[in-house]
Design a protein around this motif. Sequence first.
Motif, PDB file in Angstrom:
ATOM      1  N   THR A  27      -4.031 -11.462   0.045  1.00 14.61           N
ATOM      2  CA  THR A  27      -4.430 -11.322  -1.772  1.00 14.61           C
ATOM      3  C   THR A  27      -2.879 -11.546  -1.823  1.00 14.61           C
ATOM      4  OG1 THR A  27      -3.682  -9.097  -0.876  1.00 14.61           O
ATOM      5  CG2 THR A  27      -6.264  -9.758  -0.866  1.00 14.61           C
ATOM      6  N   PRO A  28      -3.624 -12.075  -3.060  1.00 10.11           N
ATOM      7  CA  PRO A  28      -2.396 -12.094  -4.313  1.00 10.11           C
ATOM      8  C   PRO A  28      -1.357 -10.970  -4.555  1.00 10.11           C
ATOM      9  CG  PRO A  28      -4.272 -13.043  -5.272  1.00 10.11           C
ATOM     10  CD  PRO A  28      -4.745 -11.998  -4.416  1.00 10.11           C
ATOM     11  N   HIS A  29      -0.311 -11.742  -4.269  1.00 10.12           N
ATOM     12  CA  HIS A  29       0.976 -10.546  -3.849  1.00 10.12           C
ATOM     13  C   HIS A  29       2.280 -11.413  -4.224  1.00 10.12           C
ATOM     14  CE1 HIS A  29       1.735 -12.393   0.177  1.00 10.12           C
ATOM     15  NE2 HIS A  29       2.383 -11.697  -0.208  1.00 10.12           N
ATOM     16  N   GLN A  30       3.257 -10.406  -4.277  1.00  4.14           N
ATOM     17  CA  GLN A  30       4.781 -11.050  -4.085  1.00  4.14           C
ATOM     18  C   GLN A  30       5.286 -10.344  -3.344  1.00  4.14           C
ATOM     19  OE1 GLN A  30       4.954  -8.890  -8.699  1.00  4.14           O
ATOM     20  NE2 GLN A  30       5.744 -10.845  -9.095  1.00  4.14           N
ATOM     21  N   ASP A  31       6.096 -11.422  -2.862  1.00  7.79           N
ATOM     22  CA  ASP A  31       6.578 -10.836  -1.791  1.00  7.79           C
ATOM     23  C   ASP A  31       7.811  -8.832  -1.557  1.00  7.79           C
ATOM     24  OD1 ASP A  31       5.720 -11.922   0.118  1.00  7.79           O
ATOM     25  OD2 ASP A  31       7.466 -13.376  -0.750  1.00  7.79           O
ATOM     26  N   ALA A  32       8.590  -9.208  -3.086  1.00 12.77           N
ATOM     27  CA  ALA A  32       9.189  -7.686  -3.559  1.00 12.77           C
ATOM     28  C   ALA A  32       8.450  -7.186  -3.525  1.00 12.77           C
ATOM     29  CB  ALA A  32       9.678  -8.328  -5.099  1.00 12.77           C
ATOM     30  N   THR A  33       7.096  -6.938  -3.739  1.00  7.55           N
ATOM     31  CA  THR A  33       6.254  -5.570  -3.687  1.00  7.55           C
ATOM     32  C   THR A  33       6.442  -4.723  -1.852  1.00  7.55           C
ATOM     33  OG1 THR A  33       3.864  -5.710  -4.820  1.00  7.55           O
ATOM     34  CG2 THR A  33       4.186  -4.385  -3.088  1.00  7.55           C
ATOM     35  N   PHE A  34       6.671  -5.207  -1.215  1.00  8.67           N
ATOM     36  CA  PHE A  34       7.400  -4.441   0.312  1.00  8.67           C
ATOM     37  C   PHE A  34       8.264  -4.765   0.101  1.00  8.67           C
ATOM     38  CE2 PHE A  34       3.276  -7.154  -0.014  1.00  8.67           C
ATOM     39  CZ  PHE A  34       2.088  -6.132   0.275  1.00  8.67           C
ATOM     40  N   LEU A  35       9.316  -6.420  -0.186  1.00  5.19           N
ATOM     41  CA  LEU A  35      10.996  -6.284   0.420  1.00  5.19           C
ATOM     42  C   LEU A  35      11.593  -5.663  -1.043  1.00  5.19           C
ATOM     43  CD1 LEU A  35      10.365  -8.913   3.174  1.00  5.19           C
ATOM     44  CD2 LEU A  35      10.592  -6.552   3.378  1.00  5.19           C
ATOM     45  N   TYR A  36      11.948  -4.454  -1.153  1.00  6.18           N
ATOM     46  CA  TYR A  36      12.043  -4.271  -2.358  1.00  6.18           C
ATOM     47  C   TYR A  36      13.711  -4.852  -2.953  1.00  6.18           C
ATOM     48  CZ  TYR A  36      12.355  -3.120  -7.833  1.00  6.18           C
ATOM     49  OH  TYR A  36      13.122  -2.768  -8.718  1.00  6.18           O
ATOM     50  N   THR A  37      14.571  -5.192  -3.619  1.00  3.13           N
ATOM     51  CA  THR A  37      16.010  -5.254  -3.680  1.00  3.13           C
ATOM     52  C   THR A  37      15.547  -4.714  -4.992  1.00  3.13           C
ATOM     53  OG1 THR A  37      16.017  -7.286  -4.335  1.00  3.13           O
ATOM     54  CG2 THR A  37      16.248  -6.809  -1.749  1.00  3.13           C
ATOM     55  N   ARG A  97       3.929  -3.331  -8.423  1.00  2.00           N
ATOM     56  CA  ARG A  97       3.794  -2.670  -7.946  1.00  2.00           C
ATOM     57  C   ARG A  97       5.460  -2.344  -6.390  1.00  2.00           C
ATOM     58  NH1 ARG A  97      -1.664  -3.108  -3.371  1.00  2.00           N
ATOM     59  NH2 ARG A  97      -1.055  -4.928  -2.789  1.00  2.00           N
ATOM     60  N   ARG A  98       4.865  -1.649  -5.865  1.00 10.00           N
ATOM     61  CA  ARG A  98       5.754  -1.478  -5.109  1.00 10.00           C
ATOM     62  C   ARG A  98       5.135  -0.462  -3.358  1.00 10.00           C
ATOM     63  NH1 ARG A  98      11.290   1.554  -6.091  1.00 10.00           N
ATOM     64  NH2 ARG A  98      11.659   0.990  -4.038  1.00 10.00           N
ATOM     65  N   LEU A  99       5.384  -0.883  -2.266  1.00  4.90           N
ATOM     66  CA  LEU A  99       5.231  -0.013  -1.367  1.00  4.90           C
ATOM     67  C   LEU A  99       6.503   0.618  -0.660  1.00  4.90           C
ATOM     68  CD1 LEU A  99       2.964   0.291   0.824  1.00  4.90           C
ATOM     69  CD2 LEU A  99       3.409  -1.528   1.883  1.00  4.90           C
ATOM     70  N   THR A 157       2.188   5.044   4.364  1.00  8.60           N
ATOM     71  CA  THR A 157       2.818   4.472   3.126  1.00  8.60           C
ATOM     72  C   THR A 157       1.652   4.711   1.777  1.00  8.60           C
ATOM     73  OG1 THR A 157       1.305   2.694   3.360  1.00  8.60           O
ATOM     74  CG2 THR A 157       3.353   2.370   4.372  1.00  8.60           C
ATOM     75  N   SER A 158       2.573   4.480   0.344  1.00 10.01           N
ATOM     76  CA  SER A 158       1.879   4.811   0.103  1.00 10.01           C
ATOM     77  C   SER A 158       2.547   3.465  -1.760  1.00 10.01           C
ATOM     78  CB  SER A 158       1.758   5.931  -1.282  1.00 10.01           C
ATOM     79  OG  SER A 158       3.109   5.743  -1.827  1.00 10.01           O
ATOM     80  N   PHE A 159       1.398   3.146  -2.704  1.00 14.06           N
ATOM     81  CA  PHE A 159       2.334   2.351  -3.544  1.00 14.06           C
ATOM     82  C   PHE A 159       2.375   2.632  -5.422  1.00 14.06           C
ATOM     83  CE2 PHE A 159      -0.155  -0.539  -1.271  1.00 14.06           C
ATOM     84  CZ  PHE A 159       0.576  -1.580  -1.050  1.00 14.06           C
ATOM     85  N   LEU A 160       3.138   2.048  -5.817  1.00 10.50           N
ATOM     86  CA  LEU A 160       4.021   3.119  -7.167  1.00 10.50           C
ATOM     87  C   LEU A 160       3.390   1.558  -7.577  1.00 10.50           C
ATOM     88  CD1 LEU A 160       7.965   4.086  -6.593  1.00 10.50           C
ATOM     89  CD2 LEU A 160       5.094   5.187  -6.247  1.00 10.50           C
ATOM     90  N   GLY A 161       2.806   2.100  -8.965  1.00 12.26           N
ATOM     91  CA  GLY A 161       2.418   1.059  -9.959  1.00 12.26           C
ATOM     92  C   GLY A 161       0.760   0.268  -9.066  1.00 12.26           C
ATOM     93  N   SER A 162       0.159  -0.972  -9.731  1.00  4.90           N
ATOM     94  CA  SER A 162      -0.929  -1.340  -9.804  1.00  4.90           C
ATOM     95  C   SER A 162      -1.274  -3.085  -9.248  1.00  4.90           C
ATOM     96  CB  SER A 162      -2.422  -0.589  -9.986  1.00  4.90           C
ATOM     97  OG  SER A 162      -1.656  -1.015 -11.695  1.00  4.90           O
ATOM     98  N   GLU A 163      -1.299  -3.495  -8.721  1.00  4.12           N
ATOM     99  CA  GLU A 163      -1.684  -5.149  -8.937  1.00  4.12           C
ATOM    100  C   GLU A 163      -2.825  -5.375 -10.011  1.00  4.12           C
ATOM    101  OE1 GLU A 163      -0.269  -8.210  -7.486  1.00  4.12           O
ATOM    102  OE2 GLU A 163       0.246  -6.715  -6.633  1.00  4.12           O
ATOM    103  N   PRO A 164      -2.020  -6.179 -10.705  1.00  4.10           N
ATOM    104  CA  PRO A 164      -2.894  -7.127 -11.998  1.00  4.10           C
ATOM    105  C   PRO A 164      -4.025  -7.426 -10.981  1.00  4.10           C
ATOM    106  CG  PRO A 164      -0.993  -7.429 -12.418  1.00  4.10           C
ATOM    107  CD  PRO A 164      -1.031  -7.283 -10.880  1.00  4.10           C
ATOM    108  N   ALA A 165      -5.312  -7.404 -12.051  1.00  3.22           N
ATOM    109  CA  ALA A 165      -6.115  -8.632 -12.026  1.00  3.22           C
ATOM    110  C   ALA A 165      -5.769 -10.460 -12.829  1.00  3.22           C
ATOM    111  CB  ALA A 165      -7.795  -8.175 -12.183  1.00  3.22           C
TER     112      ALA A 165
END
Length: 269
Positions: A132-142, A178-180, A191-199
């Motif tokens: 699904t649409p995502h950003q890699d930095a959601t899971f691998l945040y720097t 968002r961030r995992l 795990t939990s998410f901070l923020g939400s994924e836009p439509a």
Amino acid sequence: MACLSSSQLQKFQEDGFLVLEGFLSADECVVMQQRIGELVANMDVPLHSRTIFSTQDEQLKVLDNRDYFWNSGDKIRFFFEKGVFDEKGNFLVPPEKSINKIGHALHAHDPVFRSVTHSPKVQQPHLGGEVTPHQDATFLYTEPLGRLLGIWIALEDATLENGCLWFIPGSHTSGVSRRLIRAPAGSIPVTSFLGSEPAWDNSLFVPTPVQRGALILIHGEVVHKSEQNLSDRSRHAYTFHLMEALGTVWSPENWLQPTAELPFPPLYT
């Protein structure tokens, strides 16, 4: 990739991704595919550790084996497609057709993948089933952002029919939605998410079919996805991430963490 032209570098900076056709030869791809087959044929995953991995919220929240998932940063572990197990955890399809991904330390422990990952061709001195649409930095945040680079190599042709990547060009300039993060020890879910994924507007996505051996550079914040493979052909790919070490902090809240064996922020494979 160390010799990207100025026009290639500019396109990557503008779009957030860049296709490099012919990065690996057909023979190199075959060797990697054969090694994947060997790893899958010899995998031994206990019933309680058979974990589905997805970018979708609901599947990340129902993992039933915290250690297998969390402690995979320095090990070769197997993660599966949705719908491949019965209620007892037994395979409903042949095991070789059940794998979503193999991670996360192929780059460190397997000689075939290590040789590709650390090849001089992969050096980067100038660049910091359905997905699904995502950003890699959601899971691998720097911190700061902009220090994560994805490397996606097609081991087979990736087409519209078998699930090529799709990108929203320029979407890497708007931050992370968002961030995992890891939940505290003993918590359920793990795990939990901070923020939400836009439509995300589907009309903004651009398909990126490539031939076997192509490499796609992926900015850590560019929005991308792949569609379900509706063909009778597989679409093997090898992917890992590079983090610019100088002045960069790997978030201690990331679900994947360094270990004593691999003490630095991991190459995510």
